[in-house]
Scaffold this motif. Structure first.
Motif, PDB file in Angstrom:
ATOM      1  N   HIS A 143      10.449  12.934 -12.395  1.00 28.88           N
ATOM      2  CA  HIS A 143      10.959  14.300 -12.276  1.00 28.88           C
ATOM      3  C   HIS A 143       9.829  15.284 -12.004  1.00 28.88           C
ATOM      4  O   HIS A 143      10.067  16.371 -11.490  1.00 28.88           O
ATOM      5  N   ARG A 144       8.604  14.912 -12.394  1.00 26.63           N
ATOM      6  CA  ARG A 144       7.475  15.839 -12.215  1.00 26.63           C
ATOM      7  C   ARG A 144       6.967  15.729 -10.772  1.00 26.63           C
ATOM      8  O   ARG A 144       5.848  15.304 -10.496  1.00 26.63           O
ATOM      9  N   VAL A 145       7.836  16.124  -9.839  1.00 23.70           N
ATOM     10  CA  VAL A 145       7.570  15.941  -8.403  1.00 23.70           C
ATOM     11  C   VAL A 145       6.288  16.660  -7.984  1.00 23.70           C
ATOM     12  O   VAL A 145       5.460  16.116  -7.256  1.00 23.70           O
ATOM     13  N   GLU A 146       6.116  17.877  -8.491  1.00 23.96           N
ATOM     14  CA  GLU A 146       4.934  18.657  -8.087  1.00 23.96           C
ATOM     15  C   GLU A 146       3.641  17.892  -8.392  1.00 23.96           C
ATOM     16  O   GLU A 146       2.702  17.894  -7.590  1.00 23.96           O
ATOM     17  N   ASP A 147       3.599  17.212  -9.548  1.00 22.88           N
ATOM     18  CA  ASP A 147       2.396  16.443  -9.918  1.00 22.88           C
ATOM     19  C   ASP A 147       2.170  15.279  -8.963  1.00 22.88           C
ATOM     20  O   ASP A 147       1.050  15.017  -8.522  1.00 22.88           O
ATOM     21  N   VAL A 148       3.264  14.559  -8.644  1.00 22.51           N
ATOM     22  CA  VAL A 148       3.135  13.350  -7.819  1.00 22.51           C
ATOM     23  C   VAL A 148       2.698  13.703  -6.386  1.00 22.51           C
ATOM     24  O   VAL A 148       1.988  12.930  -5.738  1.00 22.51           O
ATOM     25  N   LEU A 149       3.082  14.879  -5.922  1.00 16.85           N
ATOM     26  CA  LEU A 149       2.729  15.266  -4.553  1.00 16.85           C
ATOM     27  C   LEU A 149       1.207  15.313  -4.354  1.00 16.85           C
ATOM     28  O   LEU A 149       0.719  15.177  -3.236  1.00 16.85           O
ATOM     29  N   ARG A 150       0.467  15.480  -5.442  1.00 17.26           N
ATOM     30  CA  ARG A 150      -1.008  15.494  -5.367  1.00 17.26           C
ATOM     31  C   ARG A 150      -1.570  14.221  -4.743  1.00 17.26           C
ATOM     32  O   ARG A 150      -2.614  14.242  -4.101  1.00 17.26           O
ATOM     33  N   ILE A 151      -0.903  13.063  -4.985  1.00 16.43           N
ATOM     34  CA  ILE A 151      -1.475  11.801  -4.485  1.00 16.43           C
ATOM     35  C   ILE A 151      -0.854  11.386  -3.151  1.00 16.43           C
ATOM     36  O   ILE A 151      -1.008  10.244  -2.719  1.00 16.43           O
ATOM     37  N   GLN A 152      -0.138  12.346  -2.524  1.00 16.17           N
ATOM     38  CA  GLN A 152       0.381  12.104  -1.176  1.00 16.17           C
ATOM     39  C   GLN A 152       1.162  10.791  -1.042  1.00 16.17           C
ATOM     40  O   GLN A 152       0.737   9.874  -0.339  1.00 16.17           O
ATOM     41  N   PRO A 153       2.313  10.664  -1.719  1.00 24.99           N
ATOM     42  CA  PRO A 153       3.107   9.449  -1.540  1.00 24.99           C
ATOM     43  C   PRO A 153       3.487   9.286  -0.063  1.00 24.99           C
ATOM     44  O   PRO A 153       3.734  10.279   0.625  1.00 24.99           O
ATOM     45  N   GLU A 154       3.511   8.027   0.393  1.00 25.18           N
ATOM     46  CA  GLU A 154       3.816   7.785   1.814  1.00 25.18           C
ATOM     47  C   GLU A 154       5.231   8.257   2.165  1.00 25.18           C
ATOM     48  O   GLU A 154       5.469   8.784   3.234  1.00 25.18           O
ATOM     49  N   ARG A 155       6.170   8.023   1.204  1.00 24.03           N
ATOM     50  CA  ARG A 155       7.541   8.454   1.464  1.00 24.03           C
ATOM     51  C   ARG A 155       8.189   8.948   0.173  1.00 24.03           C
ATOM     52  O   ARG A 155       7.765   8.598  -0.923  1.00 24.03           O
ATOM     53  N   PHE A 174      -4.992   4.469  -6.449  1.00 22.52           N
ATOM     54  CA  PHE A 174      -6.055   3.464  -6.317  1.00 22.52           C
ATOM     55  C   PHE A 174      -5.449   2.071  -6.105  1.00 22.52           C
ATOM     56  O   PHE A 174      -5.858   1.322  -5.218  1.00 22.52           O
ATOM     57  N   LEU A 175      -4.419   1.746  -6.922  1.00 24.20           N
ATOM     58  CA  LEU A 175      -3.783   0.427  -6.813  1.00 24.20           C
ATOM     59  C   LEU A 175      -3.079   0.269  -5.466  1.00 24.20           C
ATOM     60  O   LEU A 175      -3.123  -0.796  -4.846  1.00 24.20           O
ATOM     61  N   ALA A 176      -2.429   1.336  -4.998  1.00 30.52           N
ATOM     62  CA  ALA A 176      -1.759   1.286  -3.695  1.00 30.52           C
ATOM     63  C   ALA A 176      -2.793   1.089  -2.586  1.00 30.52           C
ATOM     64  O   ALA A 176      -2.584   0.301  -1.652  1.00 30.52           O
ATOM     65  N   ASP A 177      -3.916   1.779  -2.710  1.00 30.79           N
ATOM     66  CA  ASP A 177      -4.968   1.634  -1.692  1.00 30.79           C
ATOM     67  C   ASP A 177      -5.555   0.222  -1.681  1.00 30.79           C
ATOM     68  O   ASP A 177      -6.133  -0.204  -0.686  1.00 30.79           O
ATOM     69  N   GLN A 178      -5.380  -0.508  -2.818  1.00 31.70           N
ATOM     70  CA  GLN A 178      -5.815  -1.918  -2.870  1.00 31.70           C
ATOM     71  C   GLN A 178      -4.726  -2.851  -2.316  1.00 31.70           C
ATOM     72  O   GLN A 178      -4.887  -4.058  -2.323  1.00 31.70           O
ATOM     73  N   GLY A 179      -3.569  -2.264  -1.916  1.00 36.47           N
ATOM     74  CA  GLY A 179      -2.523  -3.089  -1.304  1.00 36.47           C
ATOM     75  C   GLY A 179      -1.267  -3.273  -2.134  1.00 36.47           C
ATOM     76  O   GLY A 179      -0.314  -3.924  -1.702  1.00 36.47           O
ATOM     77  N   MET A 180      -1.239  -2.723  -3.360  1.00 39.19           N
ATOM     78  CA  MET A 180      -0.043  -2.860  -4.188  1.00 39.19           C
ATOM     79  C   MET A 180       1.066  -1.940  -3.652  1.00 39.19           C
ATOM     80  O   MET A 180       0.787  -0.886  -3.102  1.00 39.19           O
ATOM     81  N   THR A 181       2.322  -2.360  -3.815  1.00 44.55           N
ATOM     82  CA  THR A 181       3.474  -1.530  -3.430  1.00 44.55           C
ATOM     83  C   THR A 181       3.992  -0.840  -4.689  1.00 44.55           C
ATOM     84  O   THR A 181       4.274  -1.512  -5.681  1.00 44.55           O
ATOM     85  N   GLY A 231       0.793  -1.228   0.000  1.00 45.37           N
ATOM     86  CA  GLY A 231       0.000   0.000   0.000  1.00 45.37           C
ATOM     87  C   GLY A 231       0.825   1.276   0.000  1.00 45.37           C
ATOM     88  O   GLY A 231       0.288   2.374   0.017  1.00 45.37           O
ATOM     89  N   ASP A 232       2.161   1.141  -0.033  1.00 45.87           N
ATOM     90  CA  ASP A 232       3.037   2.326  -0.054  1.00 45.87           C
ATOM     91  C   ASP A 232       3.205   2.865  -1.469  1.00 45.87           C
ATOM     92  O   ASP A 232       3.381   2.087  -2.410  1.00 45.87           O
ATOM     93  N   VAL A 233       3.187   4.184  -1.610  1.00 42.58           N
ATOM     94  CA  VAL A 233       3.719   4.821  -2.819  1.00 42.58           C
ATOM     95  C   VAL A 233       5.023   5.491  -2.398  1.00 42.58           C
ATOM     96  O   VAL A 233       5.024   6.369  -1.534  1.00 42.58           O
ATOM     97  N   LEU A 234       6.133   5.039  -2.991  1.00 38.06           N
ATOM     98  CA  LEU A 234       7.441   5.636  -2.707  1.00 38.06           C
ATOM     99  C   LEU A 234       7.882   6.405  -3.944  1.00 38.06           C
ATOM    100  O   LEU A 234       8.066   5.829  -5.017  1.00 38.06           O
ATOM    101  N   LEU A 235       8.002   7.721  -3.805  1.00 35.76           N
ATOM    102  CA  LEU A 235       8.472   8.561  -4.910  1.00 35.76           C
ATOM    103  C   LEU A 235       9.994   8.627  -4.860  1.00 35.76           C
ATOM    104  O   LEU A 235      10.574   8.908  -3.817  1.00 35.76           O
ATOM    105  N   ILE A 236      10.652   8.336  -5.999  1.00 34.14           N
ATOM    106  CA  ILE A 236      12.115   8.405  -6.085  1.00 34.14           C
ATOM    107  C   ILE A 236      12.480   9.560  -7.018  1.00 34.14           C
ATOM    108  O   ILE A 236      12.139   9.534  -8.201  1.00 34.14           O
TER     109      ILE A 236
END
Length: 537
Positions: A203-215, A190-197, A33-38
């Motif tokens: 590079h588009r960090v500002e866009d990804v921040l919208r979905i609140q990555p866990e880390r 949605f997939l992370a909320d279903q339990g996927m890692t 269920g984690d979204v990890l942004l690198i």
């Protein structure tokens, strides 16, 4: 928790043909269920890390690897690739390298057929993946007719149909229009909320921040510099390297000296507005005889124009641009370059006026070294040996790749390959530069630097770039075109075209924090500016 989906311990890797290690002592774990942004600069080791996790290193890419990757408690070093791919799905940065099937349906079904699943289940999973990504309408299409963004979605559908536990996304937004990027991010959430890692290199960090990555993991020089919550990211990263929200950049940049003013297109100055460099007269085109892709395009490209072409995936932007350089010839109407009909000029003749950077670097790069790649165009244009030497050096400096002169282009990261393809055109010294998605795979600092440098080159009289990055249009364009459904929807100054949020939305464009801030301050500034400059107004 002994059986976490993913545990990486003390991972280091050096490619066989390189002196330095690509990644060093990487350790982290990821929960269900984690979204990890690198995040991190182009070439900092993000893609190498992904390859170590999905098993391409050391199976396809050879070198020295130490440390371990454990999936659900098991070390994957003894697993076969087929076994890894059932647990770990990967969407590559360049969809061209991932798509094998000739038809969308076959492409998405490919992995499932290899698993030997029954036909009914395959079709059910394919349709489910296509619907989830809102591309069911592409099911029967030939893959070669798809746009770069559509190919990206098809590649993702093929991976999702396999139902992996861990999903690795390497620059998933690079080819997507802004609205499709938001859809892809919502799907990831949605997939992370279903339990996927989910591990997402982006590079588009500002866009990804919208979905609140866990880390968030921030990498630099092959090492982890930060691993933690979102709130701590802006404090540790250099705002010039990672693109943060415009308001944050403004706050941080107030402490620094103002950026230098750049002189746009000095090569166009003093030459007058006389003749249009490129002219479209009622241009229509279709790849198949009965299907029109472009409809009645009328347009002039003049000296001094810096044109951003915006619009959704599959709108006909690349088709339109390929007419300007003579790669495609109109079915109706005509295109004039320097007053000459493109039907009467060869692509080589047009190349001395127009240089074109393809969307996918793998469509352009072929030489054994970066240096030979860059020398190829100028040689064909019969430039002198001394001139070529100078042009290659200057082009490498502009794209920040002077140290890669002897490297094989296709051994570089996608972002670096993209910069080599831009440098190859810069070395040709054409009068008009045309770039398809120039910033795909680029970190913020690299793309700002090379765009600044390109706009100040005396050789160029006009520049046109296709982009899904609205901020690129805000910062650099003096004219914005919106293309959709093969038609020219809008053509005007950035402040006029980009002010109409309803029109943006109708064409799958999403207003950014930088656009909003510029519109708010426009009465005082009278022009659009980068966030670093707004900090000093």
């Amino acid at each position: 928790m002994p059986n976490l989906p993913l545990v990486v311990e003390n991972l280091s890797f050096r490619y066989r043909d390189r002196q330095e290690t690509a990644i060093r002592n990487i350790s982290f774990e990821a929960k269900p269920g984690d979204v990890l942004l690198i995040a991190g600069a182009s070439g900092c080791g993000k893609t190498t890390l992904i390859r170590c996790i999905n098993g391409l290193i050391p199976r396809s890419y050879k070198g020295e690897m130490t440390g371990s990757v454990r999936v659900f408690g098991e070390d994957t070093s003894t697993w076969k690739l087929a076994q890894i791919s059932q647990k770990i799905g990967t969407v590559l940065q360049d969809p061209e390298r991932q798509i094998l099937g000739t038809k969308v349906l076959n492409e998405v079904a490919f992995g499932l057929e290899n698993l030997g699943l029954p036909r009914e289940e395959i079709l059910e999973r394919v349709d489910e993946a296509l619907r989830l990504l809102k591309i069911f309408h592409l099911r029967e299409r030939e893959t070669f007719t798809l746009s770069g963004g559509e190919k990206q979605k098809v590649a993702l559908a093929g991976v999702l149909a396999m139902r992996p536990s861990i999903l690795l996304l390497d620059e998933p937004l690079a080819s997507l229009d802004p609205a499709s990027a938001l859809d892809a991010l919502d799907t990831a959430r949605f997939l992370a909320d279903q339990g996927m890692t989910i591990l997402m290199v982006e590079h588009r960090v500002e866009d990804v921040l919208r979905i609140q990555p866990e880390r968030v993991m921030f990498m630099s020089g092959g090492e982890i510099r930060y691993l933690g919550s979102l709130s701590g990211l802006s404090k540790v990263v250099n705002y010039r390297e990672v693109k943060l929200r415009a308001e944050e950049i403004v706050e941080r940049a107030k402490q620094d000296p103002p950026p230098a003013e750049i002189r746009i297109l000095p090569g166009a100055a003093g030459k007058g507005e006389s003749e249009a460099l490129v002219k479209f007269e009622d241009v229509a085109f279709g790849y198949e005889s009965d299907v029109e892709v472009l409809h009645g395009i009328n347009l002039e490209i003049r000296r001094g124009d810096v044109i951003a072409v915006l619009g959704p995936n599959g709108a006909g932007k690349t088709t339109f641009v390929k007419h300007a350089i003579g790669l495609l010839k109109p079915k109706k109407g005509r295109v004039l370059v320097n007053g000459r009909d493109t039907r009467e000029a060869s692509v080589a003749q047009i190349a001395s006026t127009l240089g074109y950077v393809f969307q996918s670097p793998s469509h352009m790069l072929f030489a054994p070294t970066v240096r030979e790649e860059l020398s190829f165009g100028p040689k064909n244009l019969h430039h002198s040996k001394e001139q070529i030497e100078q042009e290659v050096k200057e082009a490498l400096r502009i794209v920040n790749l002077s140290d890669k002169e002897q490297d094989p282009p296709l051994a570089l990261s996608f972002g670096q390959q993209k910069r080599v393809s831009i440098a190859a055109i810069l070395a040709m010294q054409s009068r008009i530069l045309v770039m398809d998605e120039p910033t795909a795979g680029q970190d913020y600092q690299n793309y700002m630097n090379f765009m600044d440098s390109i706009l100040q080159l005396p050789s160029f009289e006009a520049i046109l770039f296709i982009t899904h990055d609205v901020d690129l249009a805000v910062i650099y364009a003096n004219r914005v075109l919106i293309v959709n459904d093969g038609r020219l929807i809008a053509d005007g100054k950035p402040q006029d075209v980009l002010r109409d949020f309803d029109q943006l939305k109708a064409n799958r464009l999403v207003p950014t924090s930088l656009l909003a801030l510029n519109l708010e301050r426009f009465p005082a500034t009278g022009r659009f500016m980068r966030a670093e400059a707004l900090a000093h107004i």
